[in-house]
Design a protein around this motif. Structure first.
Motif, mmCIF file in Angstrom:
data_model
loop_
_atom_site.group_PDB
_atom_site.id
_atom_site.type_symbol
_atom_site.label_atom_id
_atom_site.label_comp_id
_atom_site.label_asym_id
_atom_site.label_seq_id
_atom_site.Cartn_x
_atom_site.Cartn_y
_atom_site.Cartn_z
ATOM 1 N N GLY A 185 1.716 11.321 -14.899
ATOM 2 C CA GLY A 185 2.278 10.769 -16.113
ATOM 3 C C GLY A 185 3.894 10.206 -15.913
ATOM 4 N N ARG A 186 3.932 9.804 -14.736
ATOM 5 C CA ARG A 186 5.258 9.120 -14.156
ATOM 6 C C ARG A 186 4.896 7.652 -13.867
ATOM 7 N N VAL A 187 6.257 6.920 -13.828
ATOM 8 C CA VAL A 187 6.252 5.726 -13.401
ATOM 9 C C VAL A 187 7.358 5.738 -12.348
ATOM 10 N N PRO A 188 7.409 4.861 -11.048
ATOM 11 C CA PRO A 188 6.417 3.763 -11.033
ATOM 12 C C PRO A 188 5.011 4.169 -10.517
ATOM 13 N N ALA A 189 3.989 3.509 -10.575
ATOM 14 C CA ALA A 189 2.711 3.561 -9.929
ATOM 15 C C ALA A 189 2.510 2.001 -9.455
ATOM 16 N N LEU A 190 1.778 1.931 -8.431
ATOM 17 C CA LEU A 190 1.280 0.597 -7.940
ATOM 18 C C LEU A 190 -0.280 0.701 -7.555
ATOM 19 N N LEU A 191 -1.012 0.011 -8.498
ATOM 20 C CA LEU A 191 -2.481 -0.053 -8.054
ATOM 21 C C LEU A 191 -2.621 -1.018 -7.198
ATOM 22 N N THR A 192 -3.358 -0.725 -5.836
ATOM 23 C CA THR A 192 -3.567 -1.548 -4.992
ATOM 24 C C THR A 192 -5.361 -1.708 -5.055
ATOM 25 N N ASP A 193 -5.695 -2.507 -4.088
ATOM 26 C CA ASP A 193 -7.393 -2.779 -3.997
ATOM 27 C C ASP A 193 -7.750 -1.369 -3.314
ATOM 28 N N LYS A 194 -7.064 -0.745 -2.885
ATOM 29 C CA LYS A 194 -7.664 0.674 -2.355
ATOM 30 C C LYS A 194 -7.276 1.877 -3.200
ATOM 31 N N GLY A 195 -6.549 1.711 -4.046
ATOM 32 C CA GLY A 195 -6.108 2.848 -4.901
ATOM 33 C C GLY A 195 -4.779 2.824 -5.391
ATOM 34 N N VAL A 196 -4.284 3.941 -5.884
ATOM 35 C CA VAL A 196 -2.999 3.932 -6.535
ATOM 36 C C VAL A 196 -1.910 4.665 -5.655
ATOM 37 N N LEU A 197 -0.600 4.196 -5.510
ATOM 38 C CA LEU A 197 0.443 4.857 -4.942
ATOM 39 C C LEU A 197 1.429 5.205 -5.873
ATOM 40 N N THR A 198 2.185 6.310 -5.644
ATOM 41 C CA THR A 198 3.182 6.730 -6.857
ATOM 42 C C THR A 198 4.315 7.091 -5.824
ATOM 43 N N GLU A 199 5.452 7.452 -6.528
ATOM 44 C CA GLU A 199 6.685 7.672 -5.966
ATOM 45 C C GLU A 199 7.473 6.733 -5.244
ATOM 46 N N ASN A 200 8.708 6.469 -5.883
ATOM 47 C CA ASN A 200 9.417 5.365 -5.223
ATOM 48 C C ASN A 200 9.395 5.096 -3.894
ATOM 49 N N PRO A 201 9.794 6.314 -3.054
ATOM 50 C CA PRO A 201 10.140 5.942 -1.604
ATOM 51 C C PRO A 201 8.815 5.522 -1.182
#
Lengths: 209, 209
Positions: A50-66
């Motif tokens: 339940g936090r941003v940022p999140a990046l949805l890619t073709d392979k799945g989701v990445l979270t956490e800024n670093p």
């Protein structure tokens, strides 16, 4: 196609800037944190935390800024946003970014979201009182890192550590927890980063000045 | 030659295990946190933040567990401690590790080091009361990640995310903030990781059981 989830005024600005610096093609979805969008089922399917940022890619989701910052740097190598081919240099940049995430951001959160860490108004007051003290320590350490005259966090070259620091340089004054002018080198860094077209583009896209 | 700085009982155990898993040749320096070694000039020259773990390499110092874990995985590729050649898979592992650093570890620290976040006994009491509540949320999310029957954090293969989670699986009971038995899949993961020779070697080296 990448899809980027962010909220105005949130730390997700760092990853937003990186995507702009990379020249990435991406969709955005803006969350309204005050309306609780981050706790709605549609977003919890993307990021159960339940936090941003999140990046949805073709392979799945990445979270956490670093992580998103590192991923954007690695997958858009032409943008030269990190020393992608040097494990040590990349790691040193990530040491700085993870420090921002675990210490600097956490100190800000004690002022803005004390309910995450303790219940009750007395505790909130005590945490809010400590936040600027902790931040003075952290910004002092960061100021020292610029002591050799380097313009950017990692040296002469701009990396994804710069927009991440830029977020907290803004928050320091926005949240009334310190003055950038107490840290001349950090203040100069802020101005240097603020002038970049990608930074202006990300801020404009977020409707944040 | 690598040199690894750690403290007994600290989160540095995760990186210590990774070095053992990698078969790395390294020196160690043990800090006594109660004696304040982390605040002494000799160590502040290594890590001005005054925290462990720190890894001194031929090129300089890396700090923060997620970074050291990622670096060890990348520089000892034969040990297959991460999906080093897949930016997304590596990033997904680091999303988990950075979540441990920013959220799980931070919740523990409110119990063990409340003075970092607020002054006063009342505030400390309120933060200590909230820590197990926050940890129940976080361990619940982690338990869900194992719902598909995977033995390890990232799936069928052990990665450097596993020893890092292992640290907090231990702390949950050590610090009296929860019971592993409330999370059956996490409890099974703990036992699987505890049985690994590299884990036993790192614990033995630290004199921790």
């Amino acid at each position: 196609m990448l899809k980027f989830y962010y909220a105005k005024g949130a730390c997700s600005l760092a990853s937003h800037i990186a995507l702009e610096e990379a020249g990435a093609t991406y969709e955005v979805e803006r969350l309204d944190l005050k309306a609780g969008d981050q706790r709605k089922p549609a977003f919890l399917k993307i990021n159960p935390k339940g936090r941003v940022p999140a990046l949805l890619t073709d392979k799945g989701v990445l979270t956490e800024n670093p992580v998103i910052l590192g991923y954007v740097a690695q997958t858009f190598p032409d943008a030269k946003l990190a020393e992608n081919d040097d494990s040590f240099a990349f790691g040193a940049m990530q040491s700085f970014n993870v420090f921002l995430a675990t210490s600097v951001h956490v100190a800000f959160a004690h002022n803005s979201r004390p309910e995450r860490y303790a219940d009750g108004e007395e505790a909130a007051k005590a945490m809010r009182a400590k936040a600027p003290v902790a931040l003075a320590d952290y910004f002092g350490l960061i100021e020292d890192q610029f002591a050799d005259g380097r313009p950017f966090v990692m040296g002469d070259r701009y990396t994804v550590a710069d927009p991440y620091l830029f977020v907290f340089e803004r928050w320091l004054e926005r949240d009334g927890l310190g003055q950038r002018s107490d840290y001349p080198k950090i203040a100069a860094h802020h101005d240097l980063v603020a002038a970049r077209p990608a930074v202006k583009a990300a801020l404009a896209a977020e409707g944040d000045r």
